[in-house]
Motif scaffolding. Structure first.
Motif, PDB file in Angstrom:
ATOM      1  N   LYS A 332       0.852  -1.186   0.000  1.00 48.40           N
ATOM      2  CA  LYS A 332       0.000   0.000   0.000  1.00 48.40           C
ATOM      3  C   LYS A 332       0.885   1.232   0.000  1.00 48.40           C
ATOM      4  CE  LYS A 332      -3.956   2.120   2.352  1.00 48.40           C
ATOM      5  NZ  LYS A 332      -4.720   2.227   1.099  1.00 48.40           N
ATOM      6  N   TRP A 333       0.585   2.168  -0.864  1.00 45.83           N
ATOM      7  CA  TRP A 333       1.390   3.378  -0.970  1.00 45.83           C
ATOM      8  C   TRP A 333       0.933   4.396   0.058  1.00 45.83           C
ATOM      9  CZ3 TRP A 333       5.824   4.994  -2.558  1.00 45.83           C
ATOM     10  CH2 TRP A 333       6.079   6.356  -2.698  1.00 45.83           C
ATOM     11  N   SER A 334       1.881   5.021   0.712  1.00 50.56           N
ATOM     12  CA  SER A 334       1.589   6.120   1.622  1.00 50.56           C
ATOM     13  C   SER A 334       2.707   7.140   1.497  1.00 50.56           C
ATOM     14  CB  SER A 334       1.474   5.624   3.068  1.00 50.56           C
ATOM     15  OG  SER A 334       2.684   5.000   3.480  1.00 50.56           O
ATOM     16  N   GLU A 335       2.486   8.324   2.017  1.00 53.54           N
ATOM     17  CA  GLU A 335       3.497   9.383   1.919  1.00 53.54           C
ATOM     18  C   GLU A 335       4.787   8.926   2.581  1.00 53.54           C
ATOM     19  OE1 GLU A 335       4.203  14.057   3.179  1.00 53.54           O
ATOM     20  OE2 GLU A 335       2.214  13.145   3.323  1.00 53.54           O
ATOM     21  N   PRO A 336       5.919   8.991   1.872  1.00 55.71           N
ATOM     22  CA  PRO A 336       7.172   8.469   2.444  1.00 55.71           C
ATOM     23  C   PRO A 336       7.650   9.301   3.627  1.00 55.71           C
ATOM     24  CG  PRO A 336       7.334   8.818   0.048  1.00 55.71           C
ATOM     25  CD  PRO A 336       6.084   9.487   0.510  1.00 55.71           C
ATOM     26  N   GLU A 337       8.334   8.628   4.523  1.00 60.05           N
ATOM     27  CA  GLU A 337       9.059   9.343   5.574  1.00 60.05           C
ATOM     28  C   GLU A 337      10.243  10.050   4.940  1.00 60.05           C
ATOM     29  OE1 GLU A 337      11.680   8.369   9.619  1.00 60.05           O
ATOM     30  OE2 GLU A 337      10.590   6.766   8.569  1.00 60.05           O
ATOM     31  N   ALA A 338      10.513  11.261   5.386  1.00 57.79           N
ATOM     32  CA  ALA A 338      11.568  12.062   4.767  1.00 57.79           C
ATOM     33  C   ALA A 338      12.880  11.953   5.532  1.00 57.79           C
ATOM     34  CB  ALA A 338      11.140  13.517   4.688  1.00 57.79           C
ATOM     35  N   GLN A 339      13.970  11.926   4.781  1.00 60.59           N
ATOM     36  CA  GLN A 339      15.305  12.117   5.351  1.00 60.59           C
ATOM     37  C   GLN A 339      15.694  13.553   5.034  1.00 60.59           C
ATOM     38  OE1 GLN A 339      18.378   9.622   3.758  1.00 60.59           O
ATOM     39  NE2 GLN A 339      19.831  10.116   5.382  1.00 60.59           N
ATOM     40  N   CYS A 340      15.903  14.360   6.066  1.00 58.77           N
ATOM     41  CA  CYS A 340      16.076  15.797   5.875  1.00 58.77           C
ATOM     42  C   CYS A 340      17.560  16.180   5.908  1.00 58.77           C
ATOM     43  CB  CYS A 340      15.320  16.564   6.963  1.00 58.77           C
ATOM     44  SG  CYS A 340      13.533  16.302   6.897  1.00 58.77           S
ATOM     45  N   PHE A 341      17.875  17.202   5.116  1.00 60.39           N
ATOM     46  CA  PHE A 341      19.241  17.720   5.023  1.00 60.39           C
ATOM     47  C   PHE A 341      19.206  19.245   5.115  1.00 60.39           C
ATOM     48  CE2 PHE A 341      19.253  13.679   2.849  1.00 60.39           C
ATOM     49  CZ  PHE A 341      20.466  13.090   3.162  1.00 60.39           C
ATOM     50  N   TYR A 342      20.293  19.798   5.601  1.00 56.34           N
ATOM     51  CA  TYR A 342      20.482  21.245   5.557  1.00 56.34           C
ATOM     52  C   TYR A 342      21.937  21.516   5.211  1.00 56.34           C
ATOM     53  CZ  TYR A 342      22.803  21.146  10.139  1.00 56.34           C
ATOM     54  OH  TYR A 342      23.673  20.912  11.170  1.00 56.34           O
ATOM     55  N   VAL A 343      22.298  22.786   5.040  1.00 58.46           N
ATOM     56  CA  VAL A 343      23.668  23.166   4.696  1.00 58.46           C
ATOM     57  C   VAL A 343      24.333  23.738   5.949  1.00 58.46           C
ATOM     58  CG1 VAL A 343      25.114  24.617   3.226  1.00 58.46           C
ATOM     59  CG2 VAL A 343      22.998  23.634   2.302  1.00 58.46           C
ATOM     60  N   ASP A 344      25.460  23.127   6.327  1.00 57.34           N
ATOM     61  CA  ASP A 344      26.138  23.605   7.539  1.00 57.34           C
ATOM     62  C   ASP A 344      27.035  24.799   7.223  1.00 57.34           C
ATOM     63  OD1 ASP A 344      28.523  22.665   6.433  1.00 57.34           O
ATOM     64  OD2 ASP A 344      28.709  20.952   7.786  1.00 57.34           O
ATOM     65  N   GLN A 345      27.784  25.247   8.238  1.00 55.60           N
ATOM     66  CA  GLN A 345      28.584  26.468   8.077  1.00 55.60           C
ATOM     67  C   GLN A 345      29.747  26.281   7.106  1.00 55.60           C
ATOM     68  OE1 GLN A 345      28.389  24.551  10.740  1.00 55.60           O
ATOM     69  NE2 GLN A 345      30.183  24.686  12.118  1.00 55.60           N
ATOM     70  N   PHE A 346      30.052  25.037   6.764  1.00 57.42           N
ATOM     71  CA  PHE A 346      31.135  24.771   5.825  1.00 57.42           C
ATOM     72  C   PHE A 346      30.609  24.549   4.399  1.00 57.42           C
ATOM     73  CE2 PHE A 346      32.434  23.054   9.991  1.00 57.42           C
ATOM     74  CZ  PHE A 346      33.467  23.934  10.267  1.00 57.42           C
ATOM     75  N   GLY A 347      29.298  24.710   4.210  1.00 54.96           N
ATOM     76  CA  GLY A 347      28.717  24.520   2.882  1.00 54.96           C
ATOM     77  C   GLY A 347      28.450  23.067   2.535  1.00 54.96           C
ATOM     78  N   THR A 348      28.490  22.176   3.539  1.00 54.30           N
ATOM     79  CA  THR A 348      28.255  20.756   3.297  1.00 54.30           C
ATOM     80  C   THR A 348      26.789  20.424   3.539  1.00 54.30           C
ATOM     81  OG1 THR A 348      30.514  20.241   4.002  1.00 54.30           O
ATOM     82  CG2 THR A 348      28.944  18.416   3.966  1.00 54.30           C
ATOM     83  N   LEU A 349      26.235  19.564   2.712  1.00 53.86           N
ATOM     84  CA  LEU A 349      24.877  19.075   2.895  1.00 53.86           C
ATOM     85  C   LEU A 349      24.925  17.982   3.965  1.00 53.86           C
ATOM     86  CD1 LEU A 349      22.158  19.747   1.464  1.00 53.86           C
ATOM     87  CD2 LEU A 349      22.571  17.753   0.006  1.00 53.86           C
ATOM     88  N   VAL A 350      24.268  18.225   5.101  1.00 50.65           N
ATOM     89  CA  VAL A 350      24.326  17.281   6.216  1.00 50.65           C
ATOM     90  C   VAL A 350      22.914  16.929   6.647  1.00 50.65           C
ATOM     91  CG1 VAL A 350      26.573  18.085   7.031  1.00 50.65           C
ATOM     92  CG2 VAL A 350      24.487  19.154   7.911  1.00 50.65           C
ATOM     93  N   GLU A 351      22.788  15.764   7.283  1.00 49.77           N
ATOM     94  CA  GLU A 351      21.471  15.306   7.705  1.00 49.77           C
ATOM     95  C   GLU A 351      20.998  16.130   8.890  1.00 49.77           C
ATOM     96  OE1 GLU A 351      19.061  11.135   8.622  1.00 49.77           O
ATOM     97  OE2 GLU A 351      21.218  11.116   8.175  1.00 49.77           O
ATOM     98  N   GLY A 352      19.713  16.493   8.849  1.00 47.32           N
ATOM     99  CA  GLY A 352      19.125  17.277   9.918  1.00 47.32           C
ATOM    100  C   GLY A 352      18.248  18.383   9.367  1.00 47.32           C
ATOM    101  N   LEU A 353      17.694  19.202  10.244  1.00 49.33           N
ATOM    102  CA  LEU A 353      16.820  20.302   9.861  1.00 49.33           C
ATOM    103  C   LEU A 353      17.575  21.622   9.972  1.00 49.33           C
ATOM    104  CD1 LEU A 353      13.601  19.198  11.769  1.00 49.33           C
ATOM    105  CD2 LEU A 353      13.993  19.083   9.302  1.00 49.33           C
ATOM    106  N   PRO A 354      17.219  22.624   9.139  1.00 47.23           N
ATOM    107  CA  PRO A 354      17.859  23.939   9.267  1.00 47.23           C
ATOM    108  C   PRO A 354      17.693  24.484  10.688  1.00 47.23           C
ATOM    109  CG  PRO A 354      16.496  23.826   7.282  1.00 47.23           C
ATOM    110  CD  PRO A 354      16.211  22.579   8.066  1.00 47.23           C
ATOM    111  N   ILE A 355      18.669  25.207  11.149  1.00 44.03           N
ATOM    112  CA  ILE A 355      18.628  25.780  12.492  1.00 44.03           C
ATOM    113  C   ILE A 355      17.607  26.921  12.510  1.00 44.03           C
ATOM    114  CG2 ILE A 355      19.957  26.974  14.281  1.00 44.03           C
ATOM    115  CD1 ILE A 355      22.469  25.616  13.084  1.00 44.03           C
ATOM    116  N   PRO A 356      16.593  26.859  13.398  1.00 42.41           N
ATOM    117  CA  PRO A 356      15.583  27.915  13.420  1.00 42.41           C
ATOM    118  C   PRO A 356      16.194  29.279  13.769  1.00 42.41           C
ATOM    119  CG  PRO A 356      14.887  25.992  14.703  1.00 42.41           C
ATOM    120  CD  PRO A 356      16.331  25.800  14.376  1.00 42.41           C
TER     121      PRO A 356
END
Length: 666
Positions: A332-356
């Motif tokens: 059964k298809w359902s909305e996928p769980e997301a793996q989230c990324f943001y850009v850290d202070q070094f410009g690297t794409l890292v796992e996690g949410l942007p800092i509020p």
């Protein structure tokens, strides 16, 4: 199952209520009048006599041998059918289809149950007709189609103007300009041809007159009301095609009524598509038809709701015969769980949410306007340079962020989502986002992409100009993907303000200021799934062979004239001259397409598509030359087209179209 003998009715006239005669080719199981059979109906403008003959002759004999009649009908004004086509998926076309279904159901050889099937145009109108609920239509197989005509077809994408719109308008002009076959329609073929040439529309004019998602595009978009479809649907697509979103969208919208199948394929039927592996379409389709058109209890309804091929790091290549990967299914298809990324202070794409509430970290981006030459075709007919190439070419003019090398493989299925805060010094501009697999050797494979005209950030029906300098937060949903990033690979996000020639530029080129601290990327995890074996076709080469008089030729190239500051993207497609051994009819189509732009001037954009189409047999030959062009000013789109027709060496017709259409925040 014992194969049934059958016969082919080469041309069956069917008269509509308005008196127009449509032409059908029918594959009829023997003894059907004594033992009525179900029928599968396909309704296309692509000429049963020559345009789709090879595909039809691959598919419908197999259906007929399984006791299922095949009824392939030319839309009015196409092939041997009378009248003149009036557009794409019009009310007239869909009502004609409903008439055809009723005609089939009341034939003495019919058991009263009809299925509708097709790829592309035929996949579109199958779903659209299903939403009209003709009583005899009991099931649909739709391949490479759409649920949203505005956002998931060759016209527009999130308010961006696709170059494929001109390409396809030229294609349709070329198809509709060709005459019927005199061998089938008799001596009045010329009269039918001239009526067609006199009255056929240039589709681009209507399409470009609707730059917003208005009632024109809502018509035929089943996403307007999924509940209108009450019958089983099998929706198929390929990751190498532009119509990749439809199976999952149909699964979400239609629920248990729909089954989705997504392979690695281009815009072709899955039993002869590339890249391989292929799928046993015949076995799948026959079981589907037998269940829903015959009532056979074969368990087809218990299939998982989604079956998909997960690509495992294919590399761009001049030709991709086979893509690595593995088949999975989800019950059964359902909305996928997301793996989230943001850009850290070094410009690297890292796992996690942007800092509020993080301090803004603004970067200005303005890509050269010729970025995008590695984008390939929007929808693909061959597994060669029509596919997206090595993305390092386009990433050089983009803002890129990437992860460190992955410690373990990461698997995804669904639609990535990008959120971002940005500002612009103009009222509109475009943004393109691409998810890229960076292999350990640096090769870069495009996994998914999305584009948006930022005036359409809150919707496509009522676009809103940007307020110059004012930050806005956008949410961009990219195209669906099924992909494994291997161990040691990197996930790259590439952002650009151009994606040419796939997307035509807006009239200004202001660039964007992007707050990279706000950037959030959500990739859809594959999640819970099962492995399964997809049966491949018994026949690895199912298409019939025609007599080749001249070979096909394909060329694509990009030239950069440094002195003139101009980039040209050139396409040369020659089918070669091929003769059908049964009809003696030889055909050839030559497509020449050129897109040009100066990397710093959006108003320099121009496109030209020329089709030369030949038909001939002993003592008879015709040729049409169809040309379509687009240029622009800051205020207007300028389009023109022409058709010239020859009977032998004698010119018998010439017509031109010209139109100035105001830009509408585009």
């Amino acid at each position: 199952m014992t194969e049934r003998s059958f016969s082919v009715i080469e041309n069956q006239w069917i008269t509509l209520r308005d008196g127009t005669r449509l032409a059908a080719r029918i594959w009829m199981p023997d003894g059907a009048e004594a033992d009525p059979v179900p029928a599968v109906f396909e309704f296309l403008p692509y000429r049963k006599r020559d345009g789709t003959s090879a595909r039809d002759e691959s598919t419908y004999p197999v259906f007929a041998a399984a006791g299922i009649a095949g009824v392939r009908v030319d839309i009015r004004g196409s092939g041997e059918s009378g009248g003149v086509i009036d557009g794409e998926y019009t009310e007239l076309e869909l009502s004609n289809a409903c008439e055809m279904i009723a005609w089939i159901a009341r034939q003495p050889w019919s058991n009263g149950n009809v299925g509708m099937m097709g790829i592309s145009w035929g996949g579109f109108n199958s779903l659209q007709v299903a939403a009209l609920r003709p009583p005899a239509l009991k099931a649909v197989i739709s391949i490479a189609s759409t649920t949203d005509r505005y956002n998931d077809d060759i016209h527009y994408k999130n308010g961006c103007h696709l170059s494929a719109q001109l390409s396809w308008a030229a294609t349709m002009l070329a198809y509709q300009s060709r005459p019927p076959d005199p061998e089938l329609v008799g001596n009045h073929w010329m009269e039918m041809w001239i009526e067609r040439l006199d009255n056929e529309p240039f589709f681009m004019e209507e399409w470009l007159s609707h730059q917003r998602r208005d009632a024109f595009w809502q018509h035929g978009s089943i996403s307007q009301d999924y509940s209108a479809i009450e019958i089983p649907t099998l929706v198929i697509a390929g990751w190498a095609d532009g119509y990749r979103n439809t199976p999952l969208l149909a699964a979400e919208g239609l629920g248990e009524k729909s089954r989705a199948l997504i392979g690695p394929w281009i815009h072709k039927y899955p039993h002869f598509a590339w890249p391989k592996p292929r799928a046993d379409f015949f076995g799948e389709a026959i079981a589907f038809w037998n269940r829903w058109l015959r009532g056979e209890e074969n368990g087809i309804e218990a299939l998982p709701q989604v079956r998909a091929y997960i690509l495992d790091g294919p590399k761009p290549a001049p030709r991709r015969d086979s893509d690595p990967g593995f088949w999975i299914c989800k019950q059964k298809w359902s909305e996928p769980e997301a793996q989230c990324f943001y850009v850290d202070q070094f410009g690297t794409l890292v796992e996690g949410l942007p800092i509020p509430h993080a301090p803004a970290h603004e970067v200005y981006l303005k890509s050269p306007l010729d970025i995008g030459t590695a984008s390939g075709e929007w929808f693909t007919l061959k597994p060669d340079a029509e596919l997206a190439g090595d993305q390092r070419i386009d990433d050089a003019g983009s803002l890129v962020f990437e992860t460190s090398p992955l410690a373990e493989p990461q698997d995804y299925l669904g639609r990535p989502i990008l959120t971002l805060t940005l500002s612009c010094e103009a009222e509109l501009t475009n943004l393109c986002a691409r998810i890229v697999d960076v292999h350990p050797d640096g090769t870069a494979t495009r996994v998914s992409f999305g584009v948006i005209n930022l005036a359409h950030r809150e919707g496509n029906a009522e676009p809103k100009p940007l307020i110059p300098g004012e930050p806005v937060t956008i949410r961009l949903v990219l195209d669906a993907c099924g992909y494994r990033f291997g161990k040691g690979h990197r996930v790259r996000l590439s952002l650009s303000t151009a994606y040419w020639p796939t997307v035509l530029p807006p009239p200004v080129d202001p660039g964007l200021t992007i707050d990279i601290g706000s950037l959030g990327l959500a990739l859809p995890k594959l999640g819970t799934h099962e492995a399964f074996e997809m049966r491949e076709p018994d026949n690895p080469d199912p298409l019939p062979k025609y007599i080749a008089h001249t070979p096909p030729v394909t060329r694509r190239s990009v030239t950069r004239d440094l002195s003139a500051n101009r980039t040209d993207y050139l396409i040369h497609e020659d089918t070669g001259l091929a003769e059908h051994p049964g009809t003696g009819l030889s055909t050839r189509q030559l497509r020449e397409e050129v897109w040009s732009i100066s990397p710093d001037d959006p108003l320099s954009m121009r496109g030209t598509a020329i089709w030369t189409c030949d038909m001939q047999r002993t003592g008879w030959s015709v040729r049409t030359i169809s040309t379509a062009k687009i240029t622009c000013t800051a205020e207007d789109w300028l389009i023109s087209a022409s058709v010239v027709a020859y009977d032998g060496k004698k010119q018998v017709f010439e017509k031109t179209f010209e139109k100035i259409i105001p830009r509408d925040l585009m």
